[in-house]
Scaffold this motif. Structure first.
Motif, PDB file in Angstrom:
ATOM      1  N   VAL A  47       0.836  -1.200   0.000  1.00 56.25           N
ATOM      2  CA  VAL A  47       0.000   0.000   0.000  1.00 56.25           C
ATOM      3  C   VAL A  47       0.870   1.249   0.000  1.00 56.25           C
ATOM      4  O   VAL A  47       0.687   2.163  -0.812  1.00 56.25           O
ATOM      5  CB  VAL A  47      -0.951   0.000   1.219  1.00 56.25           C
ATOM      6  CG1 VAL A  47      -1.585   1.378   1.414  1.00 56.25           C
ATOM      7  CG2 VAL A  47      -2.034  -1.049   1.045  1.00 56.25           C
ATOM      8  N   ILE A  48       1.813   1.307   0.935  1.00 56.69           N
ATOM      9  CA  ILE A  48       2.689   2.477   1.051  1.00 56.69           C
ATOM     10  C   ILE A  48       3.485   2.692  -0.235  1.00 56.69           C
ATOM     11  O   ILE A  48       3.564   3.803  -0.772  1.00 56.69           O
ATOM     12  CB  ILE A  48       3.658   2.303   2.236  1.00 56.69           C
ATOM     13  CG1 ILE A  48       2.896   2.285   3.568  1.00 56.69           C
ATOM     14  CG2 ILE A  48       4.720   3.396   2.232  1.00 56.69           C
ATOM     15  CD1 ILE A  48       2.409   3.600   4.037  1.00 56.69           C
ATOM     16  N   ALA A  50       2.861   1.622  -3.268  1.00 57.21           N
ATOM     17  CA  ALA A  50       2.019   1.963  -4.415  1.00 57.21           C
ATOM     18  C   ALA A  50       1.685   3.454  -4.421  1.00 57.21           C
ATOM     19  O   ALA A  50       1.883   4.147  -5.436  1.00 57.21           O
ATOM     20  CB  ALA A  50       0.732   1.135  -4.384  1.00 57.21           C
ATOM     21  N   ILE A  51       1.198   3.961  -3.306  1.00 53.58           N
ATOM     22  CA  ILE A  51       0.812   5.377  -3.251  1.00 53.58           C
ATOM     23  C   ILE A  51       2.027   6.270  -3.460  1.00 53.58           C
ATOM     24  O   ILE A  51       1.964   7.284  -4.175  1.00 53.58           O
ATOM     25  CB  ILE A  51       0.124   5.695  -1.913  1.00 53.58           C
ATOM     26  CG1 ILE A  51      -1.150   4.864  -1.756  1.00 53.58           C
ATOM     27  CG2 ILE A  51      -0.218   7.182  -1.820  1.00 53.58           C
ATOM     28  CD1 ILE A  51      -1.790   4.964  -0.385  1.00 53.58           C
ATOM     29  N   ASN A  52       3.148   5.903  -2.866  1.00 56.78           N
ATOM     30  CA  ASN A  52       4.374   6.690  -3.015  1.00 56.78           C
ATOM     31  C   ASN A  52       4.817   6.748  -4.470  1.00 56.78           C
ATOM     32  O   ASN A  52       5.416   7.739  -4.911  1.00 56.78           O
ATOM     33  CB  ASN A  52       5.480   6.083  -2.152  1.00 56.78           C
ATOM     34  CG  ASN A  52       6.682   6.993  -2.027  1.00 56.78           C
ATOM     35  OD1 ASN A  52       6.555   8.208  -1.888  1.00 56.78           O
ATOM     36  ND2 ASN A  52       7.876   6.415  -2.064  1.00 56.78           N
ATOM     37  N   SER A  53       4.485   5.695  -5.233  1.00 56.11           N
ATOM     38  CA  SER A  53       4.881   5.635  -6.641  1.00 56.11           C
ATOM     39  C   SER A  53       3.811   6.154  -7.593  1.00 56.11           C
ATOM     40  O   SER A  53       4.015   6.155  -8.811  1.00 56.11           O
ATOM     41  CB  SER A  53       5.225   4.181  -7.016  1.00 56.11           C
ATOM     42  OG  SER A  53       6.305   3.710  -6.241  1.00 56.11           O
ATOM     43  N   GLY A  54       2.655   6.579  -7.045  1.00 50.43           N
ATOM     44  CA  GLY A  54       1.630   7.173  -7.900  1.00 50.43           C
ATOM     45  C   GLY A  54       0.519   6.233  -8.317  1.00 50.43           C
ATOM     46  O   GLY A  54      -0.184   6.497  -9.302  1.00 50.43           O
ATOM     47  N   TYR A  55       0.318   5.146  -7.576  1.00 51.07           N
ATOM     48  CA  TYR A  55      -0.737   4.190  -7.898  1.00 51.07           C
ATOM     49  C   TYR A  55      -1.724   4.078  -6.733  1.00 51.07           C
ATOM     50  O   TYR A  55      -1.320   4.114  -5.558  1.00 51.07           O
ATOM     51  CB  TYR A  55      -0.152   2.798  -8.162  1.00 51.07           C
ATOM     52  CG  TYR A  55       0.713   2.719  -9.395  1.00 51.07           C
ATOM     53  CD1 TYR A  55       0.174   2.376 -10.633  1.00 51.07           C
ATOM     54  CD2 TYR A  55       2.081   2.991  -9.322  1.00 51.07           C
ATOM     55  CE1 TYR A  55       0.974   2.308 -11.767  1.00 51.07           C
ATOM     56  CE2 TYR A  55       2.886   2.926 -10.445  1.00 51.07           C
ATOM     57  CZ  TYR A  55       2.327   2.582 -11.664  1.00 51.07           C
ATOM     58  OH  TYR A  55       3.124   2.519 -12.785  1.00 51.07           O
ATOM     59  N   LEU A  56      -3.007   3.924  -7.055  1.00 51.43           N
ATOM     60  CA  LEU A  56      -3.994   3.631  -6.028  1.00 51.43           C
ATOM     61  C   LEU A  56      -3.854   2.162  -5.655  1.00 51.43           C
ATOM     62  O   LEU A  56      -3.858   1.289  -6.527  1.00 51.43           O
ATOM     63  CB  LEU A  56      -5.408   3.923  -6.527  1.00 51.43           C
ATOM     64  CG  LEU A  56      -5.700   5.386  -6.862  1.00 51.43           C
ATOM     65  CD1 LEU A  56      -7.150   5.545  -7.320  1.00 51.43           C
ATOM     66  CD2 LEU A  56      -5.407   6.313  -5.683  1.00 51.43           C
ATOM     67  N   PRO A  57      -3.743   1.838  -4.368  1.00 50.32           N
ATOM     68  CA  PRO A  57      -3.426   0.476  -3.947  1.00 50.32           C
ATOM     69  C   PRO A  57      -4.609  -0.475  -4.082  1.00 50.32           C
ATOM     70  O   PRO A  57      -5.735  -0.069  -4.394  1.00 50.32           O
ATOM     71  CB  PRO A  57      -3.037   0.646  -2.480  1.00 50.32           C
ATOM     72  CG  PRO A  57      -3.839   1.838  -2.039  1.00 50.32           C
ATOM     73  CD  PRO A  57      -3.863   2.760  -3.238  1.00 50.32           C
ATOM     74  N   ASP A  58      -4.329  -1.742  -3.819  1.00 49.53           N
ATOM     75  CA  ASP A  58      -5.381  -2.747  -3.748  1.00 49.53           C
ATOM     76  C   ASP A  58      -6.176  -2.521  -2.459  1.00 49.53           C
ATOM     77  O   ASP A  58      -5.725  -1.814  -1.551  1.00 49.53           O
ATOM     78  CB  ASP A  58      -4.760  -4.143  -3.762  1.00 49.53           C
ATOM     79  CG  ASP A  58      -5.745  -5.222  -4.190  1.00 49.53           C
ATOM     80  OD1 ASP A  58      -6.948  -4.919  -4.374  1.00 49.53           O
ATOM     81  OD2 ASP A  58      -5.310  -6.380  -4.345  1.00 49.53           O
ATOM     82  N   GLN A  59      -7.351  -3.123  -2.367  1.00 47.20           N
ATOM     83  CA  GLN A  59      -8.139  -2.997  -1.157  1.00 47.20           C
ATOM     84  C   GLN A  59      -7.466  -3.763  -0.022  1.00 47.20           C
ATOM     85  O   GLN A  59      -6.587  -4.608  -0.244  1.00 47.20           O
ATOM     86  CB  GLN A  59      -9.558  -3.529  -1.370  1.00 47.20           C
ATOM     87  CG  GLN A  59      -9.630  -5.024  -1.601  1.00 47.20           C
ATOM     88  CD  GLN A  59     -11.054  -5.474  -1.892  1.00 47.20           C
ATOM     89  OE1 GLN A  59     -11.355  -5.876  -3.006  1.00 47.20           O
ATOM     90  NE2 GLN A  59     -11.911  -5.407  -0.898  1.00 47.20           N
ATOM     91  N   LEU A  60      -7.870  -3.452   1.206  1.00 49.49           N
ATOM     92  CA  LEU A  60      -7.266  -4.054   2.384  1.00 49.49           C
ATOM     93  C   LEU A  60      -8.298  -4.791   3.224  1.00 49.49           C
ATOM     94  O   LEU A  60      -9.453  -4.355   3.321  1.00 49.49           O
ATOM     95  CB  LEU A  60      -6.629  -2.967   3.255  1.00 49.49           C
ATOM     96  CG  LEU A  60      -5.285  -2.410   2.806  1.00 49.49           C
ATOM     97  CD1 LEU A  60      -4.918  -1.199   3.644  1.00 49.49           C
ATOM     98  CD2 LEU A  60      -4.198  -3.470   2.906  1.00 49.49           C
ATOM     99  N   PRO A  61      -7.891  -5.866   3.875  1.00 48.97           N
ATOM    100  CA  PRO A  61      -8.737  -6.488   4.891  1.00 48.97           C
ATOM    101  C   PRO A  61      -8.561  -5.737   6.215  1.00 48.97           C
ATOM    102  O   PRO A  61      -7.808  -4.755   6.281  1.00 48.97           O
ATOM    103  CB  PRO A  61      -8.156  -7.900   4.991  1.00 48.97           C
ATOM    104  CG  PRO A  61      -6.689  -7.678   4.746  1.00 48.97           C
ATOM    105  CD  PRO A  61      -6.613  -6.572   3.710  1.00 48.97           C
ATOM    106  N   GLN A  62      -9.244  -6.162   7.263  1.00 47.54           N
ATOM    107  CA  GLN A  62      -9.005  -5.603   8.583  1.00 47.54           C
ATOM    108  C   GLN A  62      -7.559  -5.885   8.972  1.00 47.54           C
ATOM    109  O   GLN A  62      -7.095  -7.026   8.890  1.00 47.54           O
ATOM    110  CB  GLN A  62      -9.958  -6.238   9.606  1.00 47.54           C
ATOM    111  CG  GLN A  62      -9.971  -5.549  10.954  1.00 47.54           C
ATOM    112  CD  GLN A  62     -10.767  -4.257  10.967  1.00 47.54           C
ATOM    113  OE1 GLN A  62     -11.639  -4.064  10.129  1.00 47.54           O
ATOM    114  NE2 GLN A  62     -10.468  -3.375  11.897  1.00 47.54           N
ATOM    115  N   LEU A  63      -6.846  -4.851   9.358  1.00 47.84           N
ATOM    116  CA  LEU A  63      -5.429  -4.991   9.667  1.00 47.84           C
ATOM    117  C   LEU A  63      -5.221  -5.158  11.168  1.00 47.84           C
ATOM    118  O   LEU A  63      -5.533  -4.248  11.955  1.00 47.84           O
ATOM    119  CB  LEU A  63      -4.660  -3.766   9.173  1.00 47.84           C
ATOM    120  CG  LEU A  63      -4.625  -3.558   7.659  1.00 47.84           C
ATOM    121  CD1 LEU A  63      -3.886  -2.262   7.321  1.00 47.84           C
ATOM    122  CD2 LEU A  63      -3.962  -4.734   6.954  1.00 47.84           C
TER     123      LEU A  63
END
Length: 276
Positions: A47-48, A50-63
């Motif tokens: 997630v981190i 992807a966003i840092n590189s300019g992409y919207l990340p995949d969805q997340l489960p409960q962390l």
């Protein structure tokens, strides 16, 4: 999702050092043999990055660190020291402390997203794809767009679709103001001004993570009810929680939708609502 499947919203921040991520990754080697824990670390890492590189990340489960993960760690320790309980107890103590730290970090991912990327509501590729399909190419007005992740994602999905992103940019005057620039073009204007300027020309009005410190959202709802009743009004936030005013939640008629790929990953239960 592979990176090729993710929505590219822009260039990202391209930060060389992210302390939050460095701290989380410091536990990788200790748990490299325990798939359930290493997979949790890897999910947050993706997630981190992807966003840092300019992409919207995949969805997340409960962390969170789960009972299954704890059991996996216990079994790993027993397998390493089946007949040496003293050594096993030392390793177990080290791993339990590390698990507590990992649990704290992943539960506070949202804080990191806010600190490093000014992303308050979690904007994932699967959710934006759903939202793009829902809007079906019709013109969209986003109010209180913040740094513009939603609008940037919608624009990337359908470049020819009219997406108008607006925000009064009051966040620039907050005590810990971020120097980050919006990730897409965001017009500087209040929500009510945006409605007055663009309300008649759009089909969908979108408002995400309205602050709970004012009743601007309530004024928006009143304006839509009186002047733009034929528009779809979508709100993303936590009902009676971290977003929006009490006046808004007490009067809004809510219909949950588009939540298949927009589910909470932490204690903030943000949802998507169609509002009347």
């Amino acid at each position: 999702m592979n990176q090729e499947e993710l929505i590219r919203f822009g260039t990202g921040r391209q930060l060389a050092e992210i302390d939050y991520l460095s701290e989380l990754l410091s536990y990788q080697s200790l748990f490299k043999e325990i798939h359930s824990v290493s997979a949790l670390i890897h999910q947050v890492q993706q997630v981190i990055q992807a966003i840092n590189s300019g992409y919207l990340p995949d969805q997340l489960p409960q962390l969170a660190v789960t009972d299954v993960m704890i059991a996996d760690v216990q079994q790993n320790v027993l397998n390493k020291f089946p007949n040496q309980p003293n050594k096993g107890n030392v390793l177990w103590g080290q791993m339990v402390e590390s698990l507590e730290n990992i649990d704290f970090l992943v539960r506070h991912l949202r804080d990191a997203l806010i600190e490093y990327f000014s992303m308050y509501g979690f904007v994932s590729t699967p959710f934006v794809q759903d939202l793009s399909y829902y809007t079906a190419g019709y013109p969209v007005l986003e109010l209180m767009a913040g740094h513009g992740y939603l609008s940037a994602g919608l624009r990337a999905c359908q470049p020819k679709q009219t997406i108008i992103a607006t925000d009064n940019k009051s966040w620039r005057h907050q005590p810990e103001v971020t120097l980050c620039q919006p990730v897409t073009k965001v017009k500087k204007m209040s929500a009510l001004s945006a409605l007055a300027n663009y309300g008649d020309s759009v089909a969908v009005i979108l408002m995400s993570w309205a602050p709970d410190t004012s009743e601007d959202d309530w004024e928006v709802l009143q304006a839509i009810r009186t002047q733009y009743r034929n528009k779809k009004f979508l709100v993303i936030g936590e009902e009676n929680g971290a977003t929006n005013s009490k006046a808004f939640w007490s009067e809004a008629k809510l219909k949950p939708l588009l939540n298949t790929h927009h589910q909470s990953f932490d204690l903030i239960n943000e949802q998507v609502f169609e509002v009347e």
